[in-house]
Design a protein around this motif. Structure first.
Motif, mmCIF file in Angstrom:
data_model
loop_
_atom_site.group_PDB
_atom_site.id
_atom_site.type_symbol
_atom_site.label_atom_id
_atom_site.label_comp_id
_atom_site.label_asym_id
_atom_site.label_seq_id
_atom_site.Cartn_x
_atom_site.Cartn_y
_atom_site.Cartn_z
ATOM 1 N N GLU A 52 67.707 101.556 34.383
ATOM 2 C CA GLU A 52 67.625 100.605 33.269
ATOM 3 C C GLU A 52 66.201 100.537 32.727
ATOM 4 O O GLU A 52 65.983 100.538 31.506
ATOM 5 N N GLN A 55 65.358 103.471 30.563
ATOM 6 C CA GLN A 55 65.937 103.364 29.236
ATOM 7 C C GLN A 55 65.098 102.454 28.332
ATOM 8 O O GLN A 55 64.859 102.756 27.168
ATOM 9 N N SER A 61 66.681 101.734 24.888
ATOM 10 C CA SER A 61 67.320 100.424 24.906
ATOM 11 C C SER A 61 66.284 99.380 24.527
ATOM 12 O O SER A 61 65.268 99.240 25.211
#
Length: 472
Positions: A52, A55, A61
């Motif tokens: 995560e 990203q 993201s």
């Protein structure tokens, strides 16, 4: 655990003419190289899983609360004014207020093209990203105001420079990314409302005690004088002291062709693009004054009574050389163990530096070893050091704790150019152990760390780095 960044943005509330709203451009296969956990804690960031975070820090993201934008600025580059620069390969995600109460920007560097890219690809390759990560964190550990590195990510894509290079993105943290060039662009365009708004914003954010534009100019002058003296004290050469690389917050910003000196010489240049030596080590104080004069020229434009503003600004700028000298003397007195000012201190320090230059003495190791056999061994003619040391020892006897003063002023470790280059070459081959080791050792630059003695060694003849590059 879901990653959370507590954004509290202010720059995004300024008029649209200050920036272009721009999301980072996604990359193919991001992989987290490093997260600065201590800095993340200060920023009140809740880390997530490695995938995560990769990203987010690659730009794939956009986290909740972020308002991505590319900032507008202009600037003098090697003395020539460029009317529009701006973030050509960086995106400001937003701001956070840390546990220490300080507001900071979080910016992705190497995050793709923006409206200010000027035909560039907007990307960064792995080498400059790791260099900036290591050197900026080393500067922080040395106690020198600087932007910092929060994270580094591989992109899984190729960037074309001298040849195909692995791509990467750096997450950079700064008290702000306001530069001298941010003021210059509005002054040059005659956009006085924006110039006034920027001045008010800068005062509120950085120098709330400052009164008006001239108060801001004084505050920037004082911060820059302290900063440049600190650079000089550790043998640091910025390499591209253009006005677009001059932070009004008084932080070291934009680690492109930067370097720390090994053997001392005042005219040392590392930047591959500084052919005339404009930004040589010894020229940095003079350039800081020149850059401040450009800020003054911009700030003056918002005054109706320009004659009075010019007179006041001139007085402020003309005071900077003396301030720099005072700051320099304070730093170098401490480097030779002096806390009290006496007549002849400047001459004593200057005499040592001249002898160091003539004898190719290593800057860091000489000062760290003052008073010992190791110091004289740094000189091609050790008798040259002995001659200087005789007078110095007589002077230092009048000090209370010279050894403690010198230990606190003279680092044992700096990010030496050849070690940084070796680290980069290893990382390109997938080996991040040298990168991790450099960061670990440089986190404690004033400790001897016997297990890392090899990192104190100057380069062998075949290891000398002749030039450094900006990476664009």
């Amino acid at each position: 655990m879901t990653m959370m960044i507590p954004f509290d943005n202010s720059y995004a509330r300024l008029p649209e003419g200050f920036f272009a709203r721009q999301a980072p451009v996604s990359v193919r296969a991001p992989r987290l190289i490093a997260l600065n956990a201590d800095l993340a804690q200060v920023l009140r960031i809740t880390p997530g899983e490695a995938e995560e975070m990769a990203q987010v820090f690659a730009g794939n993201s956009v986290p909740e609360g972020a308002e991505p934008l590319a900032q507008l600025y202009s600037g003098h580059q090697f003395g020539t004014y460029n009317p529009q620069l701006g973030d050509g390969r960086a995106v400001l995600l937003g701001e956070v207020v840390g546990t220490d109460g300080i507001r900071r920007d979080i910016q992705l560097k190497g995050s793709g093209q923006t409206p200010f890219s000027r035909r560039g690809d907007g990307r960064a390759w792995l080498g400059p990203v790791l260099r900036e990560y290591v050197v900026s964190e080393a500067m922080h550990a040395l106690g020198i105001p600087t932007t910092r590195a929060l994270a580094a990510v591989e992109t899984g894509e190729i960037v074309l420079r001298e040849g195909p290079m692995p791509g990467a993105v750096l997450t950079r943290v700064a008290q702000s990314h306001l530069r001298v060039g941010t003021f210059q662009v509005f002054a040059a365009r005659g956009q006085l409302d924006n110039l006034r708004r920027l001045t008010e914003y800068a005062i509120q954010r950085h120098y709330p005690q400052a009164e008006g534009p001239m108060g801001l100019l004084r505050a920037v002058r004082d911060a820059q004088a302290r900063l440049i003296a600190q650079w000089m004290g550790v043998g640091f050469i910025h390499g591209v002291m253009n006005t677009d690389n001059s932070s009004i917050a008084g932080e070291t910003i934009d680690y492109g062709p930067c370097a720390f000196m090994d053997s001392y010489h005042p005219n040392t240049v590392f930047s591959s693009i500084d052919q005339m030596g404009r930004y040589a080590y010894s020229n940095q104080p003079e350039i800081a004054v020149w850059n401040l004069a450009q800020l003054a020229t911009a700030l003056i434009q918002q005054f109706e009574d320009k004659d009075a503003a010019v007179e006041e600004a001139t007085e402020i700028v003309h005071a900077m050389p003396d301030l720099l000298q005072e700051q320099w003397l304070e730093r170098f007195r401490a480097k030779i163990g002096l806390t009290r000012a006496e007549e002849g201190d400047l001459e004593m320090i200057s005499d040592l530096l001249i002898r160091m230059a003539q004898n190719r003495a290593d800057f860091t190791n000489t000062f760290r070893a003052l008073g010992s056999q190791n110091a004289r061994d740094q000189f091609t003619d050790p008798a040259t050091y002995d001659q200087w040391a005789e007078g110095w020892q007589a002077r230092v006897q009048r000090e209370a704790v010279p050894a403690e003063v010198m230990a606190a002023a003279n680092p044992a470790f700096i990010p030496r150019n050849h070690r940084v280059e070796q680290m980069i070459q290893a990382a390109v081959q997938g080996d991040y152990a040298p990168f991790q080791r450099l960061n670990d050792v440089l986190r404690r630059p004033y400790e001897d760390q016997p297990d890392a003695a090899d990192l104190k060694r100057p380069p062998a003849e075949n290891e000398v780095v002749q030039a450094t590059f900006c990476g664009t």
